[in-house]
Design a protein around this motif. Structure first.
Motif, PDB file in Angstrom:
ATOM      1  N   HIS A  99       0.841  -1.202   0.000  1.00 28.37           N
ATOM      2  CA  HIS A  99       0.000   0.000   0.000  1.00 28.37           C
ATOM      3  C   HIS A  99       0.877   1.253   0.000  1.00 28.37           C
ATOM      4  O   HIS A  99       0.615   2.217  -0.746  1.00 28.37           O
ATOM      5  N   LEU A 100       1.934   1.243   0.822  1.00 32.29           N
ATOM      6  CA  LEU A 100       2.852   2.377   0.864  1.00 32.29           C
ATOM      7  C   LEU A 100       3.541   2.566  -0.481  1.00 32.29           C
ATOM      8  O   LEU A 100       3.731   3.702  -0.937  1.00 32.29           O
ATOM      9  N   LEU A 101       3.907   1.461  -1.123  1.00 31.91           N
ATOM     10  CA  LEU A 101       4.559   1.552  -2.424  1.00 31.91           C
ATOM     11  C   LEU A 101       3.599   2.106  -3.473  1.00 31.91           C
ATOM     12  O   LEU A 101       3.991   2.938  -4.302  1.00 31.91           O
ATOM     13  N   ARG A 102       2.367   1.657  -3.426  1.00 30.40           N
ATOM     14  CA  ARG A 102       1.373   2.142  -4.411  1.00 30.40           C
ATOM     15  C   ARG A 102       1.169   3.644  -4.264  1.00 30.40           C
ATOM     16  O   ARG A 102       0.979   4.354  -5.267  1.00 30.40           O
ATOM     17  N   MET A 103       1.225   4.141  -3.053  1.00 31.97           N
ATOM     18  CA  MET A 103       1.078   5.576  -2.814  1.00 31.97           C
ATOM     19  C   MET A 103       2.242   6.368  -3.406  1.00 31.97           C
ATOM     20  O   MET A 103       2.099   7.571  -3.696  1.00 31.97           O
ATOM     21  N   ARG A 104       3.374   5.710  -3.610  1.00 32.20           N
ATOM     22  CA  ARG A 104       4.535   6.370  -4.202  1.00 32.20           C
ATOM     23  C   ARG A 104       4.402   6.450  -5.728  1.00 32.20           C
ATOM     24  O   ARG A 104       5.217   7.088  -6.374  1.00 32.20           O
ATOM     25  N   MET A 105       3.404   5.783  -6.301  1.00 36.95           N
ATOM     26  CA  MET A 105       3.203   5.767  -7.750  1.00 36.95           C
ATOM     27  C   MET A 105       1.775   6.199  -8.089  1.00 36.95           C
ATOM     28  O   MET A 105       1.040   5.464  -8.751  1.00 36.95           O
ATOM     29  N   PRO A 106       1.361   7.380  -7.663  1.00 36.21           N
ATOM     30  CA  PRO A 106      -0.046   7.783  -7.839  1.00 36.21           C
ATOM     31  C   PRO A 106      -0.477   7.974  -9.284  1.00 36.21           C
ATOM     32  O   PRO A 106      -1.669   7.878  -9.593  1.00 36.21           O
ATOM     33  N   ASP A 107       0.475   8.251 -10.178  1.00 39.54           N
ATOM     34  CA  ASP A 107       0.120   8.534 -11.567  1.00 39.54           C
ATOM     35  C   ASP A 107       0.047   7.285 -12.441  1.00 39.54           C
ATOM     36  O   ASP A 107      -0.360   7.358 -13.601  1.00 39.54           O
TER      37      ASP A 107
ATOM     38  N   LEU B  71      14.677   2.882  -9.130  1.00 41.22           N
ATOM     39  CA  LEU B  71      14.563   3.670 -10.356  1.00 41.22           C
ATOM     40  C   LEU B  71      13.393   3.202 -11.210  1.00 41.22           C
ATOM     41  O   LEU B  71      12.690   4.014 -11.833  1.00 41.22           O
ATOM     42  N   THR B  72      13.173   1.891 -11.253  1.00 41.42           N
ATOM     43  CA  THR B  72      12.042   1.342 -12.005  1.00 41.42           C
ATOM     44  C   THR B  72      10.724   1.852 -11.448  1.00 41.42           C
ATOM     45  O   THR B  72       9.814   2.240 -12.195  1.00 41.42           O
ATOM     46  N   MET B  73      10.593   1.860 -10.129  1.00 36.31           N
ATOM     47  CA  MET B  73       9.351   2.287  -9.505  1.00 36.31           C
ATOM     48  C   MET B  73       9.113   3.789  -9.666  1.00 36.31           C
ATOM     49  O   MET B  73       7.972   4.234  -9.778  1.00 36.31           O
ATOM     50  N   GLU B  74      10.189   4.557  -9.671  1.00 35.34           N
ATOM     51  CA  GLU B  74      10.053   6.016  -9.695  1.00 35.34           C
ATOM     52  C   GLU B  74      10.102   6.596 -11.101  1.00 35.34           C
ATOM     53  O   GLU B  74       9.954   7.807 -11.275  1.00 35.34           O
ATOM     54  N   ALA B  75      10.314   5.775 -12.109  1.00 32.37           N
ATOM     55  CA  ALA B  75      10.412   6.281 -13.478  1.00 32.37           C
ATOM     56  C   ALA B  75       9.110   6.953 -13.909  1.00 32.37           C
ATOM     57  O   ALA B  75       8.017   6.508 -13.554  1.00 32.37           O
TER      58      ALA B  75
END
Length: 218
Positions: free
Chosen positions: A154-162, A210-214
């Protein structure tokens, strides 16, 4: 900033003799890793686990698919304590809002999951499991999700809102394969290995972040 990882300590070996179902799960993990989920012999799994009944898998689990899910669930539950501790530490150190801390809590506990031979059979098993059972919704990998893993995802999904769910799930699956590849490469890694294990893991975690934040381009 120092981003070096801390490799979790190995858990004590689980005694398969005291619990027939656990013995079957551990034997199945090794067999699935070696022979494939479809290719592994249920009779051989029963024999490896010390069961005299050749149909022990059917007796305890009913089907091959149920045994496969039991292996996944067993290892997920084993990682819960480590993930809870990593969540707590991330909050105490103010890192809970960083993608790296979240990614570490997802993947690093897998390092401690070794079989009776000191191998990461679970990594080889999970590689196959994800190809079969990955869902379309983010973090969907089976019938249930462990409590602390659910919180971390859930925390990770919140880091990728778009990111739409299919894209977020695809990135998560890709990240899983990246990390599992390191564990598979370094099976029974020795001091003579060309690359230090901790260095390899740290570099892989950097790649996953980097993959998650791209940026996402629709």
């Amino acid at each position: 900033m120092d981003t070096r990882i801390s490799i979790p300590a190995l858990n004590p070996a689980v005694s398969a003799d005291s619990d027939p179902k656990t013995a079957l799960i551990l034997a199945a993990e090794i067999a699935f890793a070696r022979d494939g989920i479809e290719g592994a012999s249920l009779r051989e799994i029963a024999a490896r686990s010390g069961q005299r009944n050749h149909h022990a898998v059917q007796y305890h689990f009913g089907t091959r698919e149920a045994l496969v899910q039991a292996v996944f669930d067993y290892r997920m539950d084993q990682m819960e304590a480590a993930r809870a501790a990593m969540l707590r530490a991330a909050r105490e150190t103010g890192r809970i809002d960083t993608t790296r801390a979240i990614v570490e809590a997802i993947f690093l506990p897998q390092i401690a999951l070794i079989d009776e031979f000191g191998d990461h059979s679970y990594a080889a098993f999970l590689n196959q499991y994800l190809l079969r059972y990955q869902g379309k919704r983010f973090g969907e990998f089976g019938e249930r999700r462990a409590q602390h893993l659910d919180e971390i995802l859930h925390l990770l999904r919140m880091r990728m809102p778009d990111l739409p769910d299919p894209a977020a799930q695809r990135r998560l699956i890709t990240a899983c394969f990246m990390f599992l590849n390191i564990l598979n490469i370094h099976l029974r890694a020795s001091d003579s290995a060309e690359e230090n294990f901790e260095v390899a893991v740290n570099d892989t975690i950097d790649q996953i972040v980097l993959t998650m934040e791209a940026p996402y381009t629709p």
